[in-house]
Scaffold this motif. Structure first.
Motif, PDB file in Angstrom:
ATOM      1  N   ASP A  64       0.836  -1.202   0.000  1.00  0.00           N
ATOM      2  CA  ASP A  64       0.000   0.000   0.000  1.00  0.00           C
ATOM      3  C   ASP A  64       0.872   1.255   0.000  1.00  0.00           C
ATOM      4  N   LEU A  67       2.313   1.771  -3.480  1.00  0.00           N
ATOM      5  CA  LEU A  67       1.335   2.325  -4.417  1.00  0.00           C
ATOM      6  C   LEU A  67       1.152   3.824  -4.196  1.00  0.00           C
ATOM      7  N   HIS A  68       1.059   4.232  -2.948  1.00  0.00           N
ATOM      8  CA  HIS A  68       0.892   5.655  -2.663  1.00  0.00           C
ATOM      9  C   HIS A  68       2.099   6.461  -3.145  1.00  0.00           C
ATOM     10  N   ALA A  71       2.070   6.637  -6.935  1.00  0.00           N
ATOM     11  CA  ALA A  71       1.003   7.532  -7.395  1.00  0.00           C
ATOM     12  C   ALA A  71       1.382   8.992  -7.156  1.00  0.00           C
ATOM     13  N   ILE A  97      -8.234   2.157  -8.495  1.00  0.00           N
ATOM     14  CA  ILE A  97      -6.810   2.488  -8.452  1.00  0.00           C
ATOM     15  C   ILE A  97      -6.327   2.995  -9.811  1.00  0.00           C
ATOM     16  N   ASP A  98      -6.973   2.539 -10.879  1.00  0.00           N
ATOM     17  CA  ASP A  98      -6.640   3.025 -12.224  1.00  0.00           C
ATOM     18  C   ASP A  98      -6.618   4.549 -12.278  1.00  0.00           C
TER      19      ASP A  98
END
Length: 387
Positions: A64, A67-68, A71, A97-98
């Protein structure tokens, strides 16, 4: 377009008794820094994000965080599931999430639907081919006799069919998780053999500009356009000679590929030492391994007293101790495990038949054995998906 190709993070996996979560977190930080420092346009992660279908909470939290951080960079990331991942779990929330530029591709049915990104030269289509377990996807792809080559070829047919509908000059990248002929395996990859065959030819990826592969843990170039990034960290002593890296790949306006390796931080070197206990303790040439993670194989004819305690006085990070006295291969004292090392389930079963009845199985019987092993493997895959 500049890509950063990585795979086989295996978040949550330990190295023998060493918790690797700290090293995995350091790798994630290194990945983010590499994206920033090298002006990467897209990150591709070719499967085995986690080490098992139901990963520990700490591994999920680390993912997680990754991913953050990706992004926040505003750099698109395309990921697929591998044979260690639960595709259904990894893909939860993929549509949402896309929107953050993180594209999780875990559904076999979507193989022919790309993530399309742009650079100064036009479109680049990224096709995510998650790990395709033949017994589970044969109906989806209309394959009569399941096998890795057949299902991967069918998936690539969908890729090429979609690519043919796109504007001339559209470049293409495929992410896949498979064992491709020419690749060198290590002990830490889960066996994916089906029908006695694990590997698929690299030609299955013909027609695309770059195939970003996952599954094998060594960084390898199969062809200039087909590469494994390998795992960023070692997960078995068979990886002692690996240089752990990622691929920094540039696609030019015509789709030509140039690639260079970016080293990953590893907590310690690995060393595989072999000899009698006294030799290992006394050899000055082994001084360079004193801070490494060590696998020691002792060849003493008689098992020495307190070998681990004595070894760790010199090599404090010894993790594996093997007792393997030097003997001729046909010596009855040679261990059963050593006699079976490197042999497939099929070969072991065929030898057992020959041992029991004095003659090996004929071709029909070999087929029965293959089908039996495939059925067991398919059943295990179904149970894994259902977990």
């Amino acid at each position: 377009m500049r890509l950063l190709h990585t795979s086989d993070w295996h978040l949550g996996r330990a190295f023998h008794r060493v918790n690797m979560l700290g090293a995995q977190a350091e790798f994630i930080g290194h990945l983010v820094s590499t994206v920033r420092e090298h002006a990467v346009d897209a990150v591709v992660v070719s499967g085995d994000v986690y080490d098992r279908a139901v990963p520990p909470l700490a591994a999920v939290e680390l993912f997680d965080d990754a991913l953050h951080r990706l992004a926040d960079l505003g750099v698109p990331t395309v990921m697929i599931s591998g044979n260690h991942d639960s595709a259904r779990r990894l893909g939860v929330g993929a549509g949402l999430i896309d929107r953050a530029g993180i594209h999780l591709r875990t559904e076999p049915a979507a193989c022919g639907t790309p993530v399309v990104l742009q650079d100064a030269f036009g479109d680049v289509a990224f096709y995510g081919l998650p790990y395709l377990e033949p017994a589970l996807v044969k109906d989806e792809f209309g394959v009569e006799k399941p096998g890795h080559e057949a299902v991967l070829a069918a998936a690539m047919d969908r890729v090429r069919a979609d690519l043919a509908t796109r504007a001339r000059g559209t470049r293409s990248v495929v992410l896949a998780h498979a064992f491709v002929t020419g690749g060198e395996a290590s002990d830490s990859e889960r066996d994916i053999t089906v029908g006695g065959v694990a590997a698929v030819p690299s030609g299955v990826f013909d027609g695309v500009d770059y195939a970003a592969l996952g599954h094998l843990h060594g960084c390898q170039t199969i062809t200039e356009r087909v590469r494994y990034s390998g795992s960023p960290l070692p997960y078995s002593f068979s990886e002692a000679d690996h240089r752990k890296t990622m691929w920094l790949v540039d696609l030019d306006a015509e789709g030509a590929v140039t690639a260079e390796r970016v080293d990953c931080p590893v907590p310690r070197a690995l060393a595989r030492l072999r000899g009698t206990l006294e030799e290992l303790l006394a050899d000055p040439g082994l001084a360079r391994h004193e801070e490494a993670w060590v696998e020691a194989t002792l060849t003493d004819a008689v098992r020495p007293a307190d070998p681990m305690a004595r070894l760790t006085e010199r090599f404090p990070h010894t993790l594996s101790l093997v007792f393997d006295p030097e003997r001729a291969p046909d010596d009855p004292e040679v261990s059963y495990a050593k006699r079976l090392a490197g042999r497939s389930d099929q070969e072991i079963a065929e030898d057992f038949v020959a041992h029991v009845r004095g003659a090996g199985p004929d071709m029909d019987e070999q087929g029965v054995l293959r089908d039996a092993f495939d059925a067991v493997r398919a059943d295990e895959a179904v149970k894994e998906v259902a977990r």
